[in-house]
Design a protein around this motif. Structure first.
Motif, short mmCIF file in Angstrom:
data_model
loop_
_atom_site.label_atom_id
_atom_site.label_comp_id
_atom_site.label_asym_id
_atom_site.label_seq_id
_atom_site.Cartn_x
_atom_site.Cartn_y
_atom_site.Cartn_z
N MET A 183 -37.58 43.85 -28.60
CA MET A 183 -38.04 43.80 -27.21
C MET A 183 -36.92 43.38 -26.29
O MET A 183 -36.14 42.51 -26.65
N HIS A 184 -36.85 43.96 -25.08
CA HIS A 184 -35.79 43.60 -24.14
C HIS A 184 -36.27 42.43 -23.29
O HIS A 184 -37.29 42.55 -22.63
N SER A 185 -35.56 41.32 -23.36
CA SER A 185 -36.02 40.18 -22.59
C SER A 185 -34.86 39.24 -22.24
O SER A 185 -34.07 38.89 -23.11
N SER A 186 -34.80 38.86 -20.97
CA SER A 186 -33.78 37.89 -20.57
C SER A 186 -34.38 36.50 -20.39
O SER A 186 -33.68 35.55 -20.06
N LEU A 204 -42.42 37.11 -21.15
CA LEU A 204 -41.09 37.71 -21.22
C LEU A 204 -40.70 38.31 -19.88
O LEU A 204 -41.56 38.69 -19.07
N LEU A 205 -39.38 38.43 -19.69
CA LEU A 205 -38.86 39.16 -18.54
C LEU A 205 -37.91 40.24 -19.03
O LEU A 205 -36.83 39.95 -19.56
N ASP A 206 -38.36 41.49 -18.92
CA ASP A 206 -37.48 42.62 -19.19
C ASP A 206 -36.48 42.68 -18.02
O ASP A 206 -36.89 42.68 -16.86
#
Ligand code: PYC
Length: 333
Positions: A1-4, A320-322
């Motif tokens: 998963m893309h997450s910052s 989460l934050l993409d």
């Protein structure tokens, strides 16, 4: 998963009102006291608050609490309260949600039948006593911060409503207490828009005419809550609609609002110490309050309230934050 960004939370509700209890993903917030942390967060972490509270991760009546290490040696955990409205000095339903989450997740030493948790809140030390059976958090009694009356039987000129009688008390936040009859509205959820509009107009008028200020807690200097008292309420059993800035209602009976109301009834000589006061929310859920001792805040007589209510875990979340999300701090609708 893309997450910052990854924030872990235990979601709970206290008598109908959500508390997103943040357990991970937020570093230690700078500040030598709980209130300094709140003031720092107001200036530097408002985006984090909006990320967790507003849409699409939250909603228009969302509330939460960020767990922190305590800043004081006599507390187990520190808490920074967040909601759609901002950062609160104290939150009663939130404290009940936090204590329930800590017990249910085994984040404190769980002792039956009562687990005591001491919390470093921005408004001061709050002790939560959790009734536990078979490992389950059944109910929580919080011993709140000193509560006192700021104004009794005052009036404020409100555009569209005229001169509105109110009393103002502190129970962890400042609360204006107004009889619903006085603004000509019924205790009826189908009229919630009208009640909320009246509440916002009253808050604005009070803050413009004469802003309250807590003498001992920095930056506690406005009234953002109006407790509209339903007809037929008494000094032992009361129903209310709690209108909160910027335009929502507490679903719970509001722990700090119940404390403020008990301080008002005590100042009127209508609620003695050690006497139950049942406070019912706009959705019909209840807290039982009591005043257990007398104290002072600055030069004012004050009381220490306890509030008993229940909370339930509703979920475990990782928020989460993409990095490509066009709404990195959420949005208000
Ligand atoms: O329970 O104290 C409370 C509270 C404050 C705002 C919403 N709930």
């Amino acid at each position: 998963m893309h997450s910052s960004r990854v924030i872990s939370a235990i979601d709970t509700h206290t008598e109908g009102m959500p508390t997103r209890v943040v357990t991970g993903g937020v570093p230690v917030i700078p500040g030598a006291t709980g209130n300094e942390r709140r003031l720092y967060a107001m200036e530097h972490l408002d985006g984090l608050r909006r990320f967790l509270m507003t849409e699409p991760r939250g909603h228009a009546a969302m509330s939460g609490a960020i767990l922190q290490p305590s800043t004081r040696p006599d507390a187990d955990w520190g808490v920074v309260f967040i909601e759609v409205s901002g950062f609160l000095p104290m939150c009663g339903h939130g404290t009940i949600g936090v204590a329930t989450a800590l017990v249910e997740a085994g984040m404190v030493e769980v002792v039956e039948p009562v687990t005591t948790i001491r919390l470093d809140t921005p408004a001061g030390l709050v002790v939560a006593r959790v009734a536990v059976s078979g490992g389950h958090a059944d109910a929580v009694t919080i011993e709140n911060v000193p509560s006192y009356v700021e104004r009794l039987d005052a009036h404020v000129e409100v555009p569209g409503l005229g001169s509105v009688p109110y009393s103002l008390a502190f129970g962890g936040n400042f609360y204006a207490m107004v009889d619903l009859d006085a603004v000509g509205l019924p205790f009826d959820r189908t009229r919630q828009r009208d009640i909320s509009d009246a509440g916002l107009a009253i808050m604005q008028a009070i803050n413009e005419a004469d802003r309250p200020r807590h003498p001992e807690i920095d930056g506690v200097d406005h009234c953002h809550h109006v407790e509209f008292i339903a007809p037929g309420s008494t000094a032992r059993y009361s129903r209310h609609a709690m209108a909160i800035h910027p335009g929502w209602f507490d679903r719970s009976p509001c722990g700090t609002g119940t404390s403020a109301r008990m301080a008002e009834l005590w100042a009127r000589g209508e609620l003695p110490l050690d006497t139950d006061f049942v406070n019912e929310s706009f959705i019909g859920s209840r807290f039982v309050g009591r005043l257990i001792s007398q104290t002072t805040v600055g030069d004012r007589a004050a009381v220490i309230p306890t509030i008993t209510g229940r909370a339930w875990v509703t979920g475990l979340g990782q928020y989460l934050l993409d990095p490509s999300d066009p709404y990195p701090e959420g949005f208000e609708f």
